[in-house]
Scaffold this motif. Structure first.
Motif, PDB file in Angstrom:
ATOM      1  N   GLU A 121      42.588  30.625  55.419  1.00  0.00           N
ATOM      2  CA  GLU A 121      42.785  29.952  54.088  1.00  0.00           C
ATOM      3  C   GLU A 121      42.601  30.406  53.138  1.00  0.00           C
ATOM      4  OE1 GLU A 121      44.489  25.468  53.140  1.00  0.00           O
ATOM      5  OE2 GLU A 121      42.055  26.111  53.443  1.00  0.00           O
ATOM      6  N   ASN A 122      41.438  30.711  52.607  1.00  0.00           N
ATOM      7  CA  ASN A 122      40.456  31.403  50.964  1.00  0.00           C
ATOM      8  C   ASN A 122      41.064  32.624  51.256  1.00  0.00           C
ATOM      9  OD1 ASN A 122      39.327  28.953  51.061  1.00  0.00           O
ATOM     10  ND2 ASN A 122      37.434  29.571  51.500  1.00  0.00           N
ATOM     11  N   ALA A 123      40.855  33.645  52.316  1.00  0.00           N
ATOM     12  CA  ALA A 123      41.316  34.928  52.993  1.00  0.00           C
ATOM     13  C   ALA A 123      43.157  35.496  52.002  1.00  0.00           C
ATOM     14  CB  ALA A 123      41.140  35.656  53.633  1.00  0.00           C
ATOM     15  N   GLN A 124      43.406  34.198  52.769  1.00  0.00           N
ATOM     16  CA  GLN A 124      44.996  34.336  52.797  1.00  0.00           C
ATOM     17  C   GLN A 124      45.646  33.693  50.981  1.00  0.00           C
ATOM     18  OE1 GLN A 124      46.881  32.107  55.631  1.00  0.00           O
ATOM     19  NE2 GLN A 124      48.200  33.013  56.464  1.00  0.00           N
ATOM     20  N   ALA A 125      45.229  32.590  50.291  1.00  0.00           N
ATOM     21  CA  ALA A 125      44.925  32.546  48.811  1.00  0.00           C
ATOM     22  C   ALA A 125      44.752  33.591  48.172  1.00  0.00           C
ATOM     23  CB  ALA A 125      43.959  31.549  48.956  1.00  0.00           C
ATOM     24  N   LEU A 126      43.876  34.238  48.536  1.00  0.00           N
ATOM     25  CA  LEU A 126      42.994  35.393  47.590  1.00  0.00           C
ATOM     26  C   LEU A 126      44.443  36.418  47.405  1.00  0.00           C
ATOM     27  CD1 LEU A 126      41.213  36.669  45.555  1.00  0.00           C
ATOM     28  CD2 LEU A 126      40.181  37.589  47.429  1.00  0.00           C
ATOM     29  N   ALA A 127      44.776  36.659  48.915  1.00  0.00           N
ATOM     30  CA  ALA A 127      45.608  37.588  49.104  1.00  0.00           C
ATOM     31  C   ALA A 127      47.191  37.093  47.815  1.00  0.00           C
ATOM     32  CB  ALA A 127      46.008  37.585  50.308  1.00  0.00           C
TER      33      ALA A 127
ATOM     34  N   SER B 110      34.611  36.356  50.422  1.00  0.00           N
ATOM     35  CA  SER B 110      36.422  37.541  50.100  1.00  0.00           C
ATOM     36  C   SER B 110      37.009  38.450  49.579  1.00  0.00           C
ATOM     37  CB  SER B 110      37.169  35.829  50.536  1.00  0.00           C
ATOM     38  OG  SER B 110      36.925  34.863  49.027  1.00  0.00           O
ATOM     39  N   GLY B 111      35.939  37.486  48.089  1.00  0.00           N
ATOM     40  CA  GLY B 111      36.353  38.499  46.747  1.00  0.00           C
ATOM     41  C   GLY B 111      36.178  39.564  47.355  1.00  0.00           C
ATOM     42  N   GLN B 112      35.895  40.604  48.295  1.00  0.00           N
ATOM     43  CA  GLN B 112      35.169  42.058  48.209  1.00  0.00           C
ATOM     44  C   GLN B 112      35.995  42.029  49.067  1.00  0.00           C
ATOM     45  OE1 GLN B 112      30.427  42.060  48.421  1.00  0.00           O
ATOM     46  NE2 GLN B 112      30.785  40.490  46.217  1.00  0.00           N
ATOM     47  N   LEU B 113      36.342  41.480  50.452  1.00  0.00           N
ATOM     48  CA  LEU B 113      37.206  41.818  51.032  1.00  0.00           C
ATOM     49  C   LEU B 113      38.550  41.557  51.465  1.00  0.00           C
ATOM     50  CD1 LEU B 113      34.631  40.946  53.681  1.00  0.00           C
ATOM     51  CD2 LEU B 113      34.828  43.414  53.444  1.00  0.00           C
ATOM     52  N   ASP B 114      39.748  43.027  51.865  1.00  0.00           N
ATOM     53  CA  ASP B 114      40.877  42.579  51.065  1.00  0.00           C
ATOM     54  C   ASP B 114      41.508  41.321  53.110  1.00  0.00           C
ATOM     55  OD1 ASP B 114      41.066  43.869  53.859  1.00  0.00           O
ATOM     56  OD2 ASP B 114      41.558  45.621  52.824  1.00  0.00           O
ATOM     57  N   LEU B 115      42.081  40.624  53.301  1.00  0.00           N
ATOM     58  CA  LEU B 115      43.006  39.899  54.168  1.00  0.00           C
ATOM     59  C   LEU B 115      42.771  40.543  55.573  1.00  0.00           C
ATOM     60  CD1 LEU B 115      43.811  37.317  55.136  1.00  0.00           C
ATOM     61  CD2 LEU B 115      45.997  38.031  54.892  1.00  0.00           C
ATOM     62  N   ARG B 116      42.463  42.219  56.131  1.00  0.00           N
ATOM     63  CA  ARG B 116      42.686  42.112  57.108  1.00  0.00           C
ATOM     64  C   ARG B 116      40.900  42.779  57.525  1.00  0.00           C
ATOM     65  NH1 ARG B 116      45.521  44.775  60.385  1.00  0.00           N
ATOM     66  NH2 ARG B 116      47.508  44.984  59.327  1.00  0.00           N
ATOM     67  N   SER B 117      40.452  42.412  56.570  1.00  0.00           N
ATOM     68  CA  SER B 117      38.922  43.209  56.566  1.00  0.00           C
ATOM     69  C   SER B 117      38.080  42.140  56.789  1.00  0.00           C
ATOM     70  CB  SER B 117      38.405  43.795  55.412  1.00  0.00           C
ATOM     71  OG  SER B 117      38.571  45.023  55.521  1.00  0.00           O
ATOM     72  N   LEU B 118      38.576  41.064  55.929  1.00  0.00           N
ATOM     73  CA  LEU B 118      38.105  39.693  56.307  1.00  0.00           C
ATOM     74  C   LEU B 118      37.933  39.212  57.591  1.00  0.00           C
ATOM     75  CD1 LEU B 118      37.672  36.472  53.971  1.00  0.00           C
ATOM     76  CD2 LEU B 118      38.259  36.343  56.099  1.00  0.00           C
ATOM     77  N   LEU B 119      39.673  38.863  58.510  1.00  0.00           N
ATOM     78  CA  LEU B 119      40.233  38.628  59.899  1.00  0.00           C
ATOM     79  C   LEU B 119      39.196  39.530  60.692  1.00  0.00           C
ATOM     80  CD1 LEU B 119      43.728  38.013  59.177  1.00  0.00           C
ATOM     81  CD2 LEU B 119      42.126  36.295  59.432  1.00  0.00           C
TER      82      LEU B 119
END
Length: 265
Positions: free
Chosen positions: A185-191, A43-52
């Motif tokens: 959830e992790n991606a949202q928190a990082l965003a 998740s640290g290397q991807l933005d939210l949309r890319s991860l989803l």
């Protein structure tokens, strides 16, 4: 008339419309491969949309019969499909958001898995079902993305044929939805952390500009810091600009004057 099925996540007692459960070694292999891919998402290397987008692609691979997958997130009480693996998914989801009913809305609001073998004949969504059926989409599996007591949204799996998702497909979907929700959830928190960092940096930059502008006003008029701040506030109100914008103008003007003196000196 097809009977819709609503099952609590992980439940196994509720009936499922559709073909008899048919588990194959290939299904197991696809699920393992998709879960492994999900666990490797950084998740640290991807933005939210890319991860989803990766999550949706893995779900397509894991759930037998899927023709398209969409991930819907709920923010401020409003649902929105963030990513979809096929164009028709976004069209289908747009219908349910517009009319305010559909499997995705039910799954997220009631925190339960929703399954239908024939949307066009399903009485659960009398307005949504016929419209989607006319688009040639007949089977759906909507899985809530749950973390603790919170529903982040839903993962919506669609198929064009009727009676596509059997009991095993539903179980696979529920198994996949658990780590998928954690990834979301992790991606949202990082965003959110990145947004806050940008806002903080902006605030610090604006503060530095304002402090420099106050110094300019003080040097010009010999006023106190409080008086300089009042002058800046009045200028901001009279020009209908933010104080930081007025401060930047003062700073730019001061720099321009200094450069002009230097070039002519």
């Amino acid at each position: 008339m097809a009977e819709p099925t609503a099952r609590a996540p992980g439940g196994s007692d509720a009936p499922v419309s559709g073909a008899a459960a048919s588990r194959t070694p290939a299904d197991d292999a696809d699920l393992r491969e998709s879960l492994a891919g999900l666990s490797r998402l950084a998740s640290g290397q991807l933005d939210l949309r890319s991860l989803l987008t990766h999550v949706a692609d893995f779900a397509m691979h894991a759930i037998p019969g899927a023709d398209g997958v969409g991930l819907t997130l709920v923010e401020d009480g409003r649902a929105d499909t963030i990513v979809s693996s096929a164009a028709f998914v976004r069209d289908v989801d747009a219908i349910q958001y517009r009319i305010g009913e559909g499997p995705c809305i039910t799954a997220a609001a009631e925190r339960r898995t929703v399954h239908s073998a024939s949307l066009g004949k399903d009485p659960s969504w009398p307005r949504f079902g016929p419209q989607v059926g006319r688009l040639g989409v007949h089977s759906v599996l909507s899985l809530p993305l749950l973390t603790g007591d919170q529903a982040l949204g839903a993962m919506n799996v669609y198929a064009r044929g009727e009676d596509v998702f059997d009991a095993w497909a539903v179980e696979l979907g529920e198994l996949f939805a658990v780590p998928a929700a954690i990834s979301v959830e992790n991606a949202q928190a990082l965003a959110q952390a990145k947004r806050l960092a940008v806002q903080l940096q902006s605030a610090l930059t604006h503060r530095a500009v304002i402090d420099q502008a106050l110094g300019i006003l003080m040097s010009r008029s010999g006023c106190t810091p409080a008086e300089a701040f009042d002058k800046l506030r009045v200028m901001s109100q009279s020009q209908n600009l933010k104080a930081s914008a007025v401060a930047q103008q003062l700073l730019d003007e001061a720099v321009a004057r200094a450069q002009a003196r230097h070039s002519t000196g």
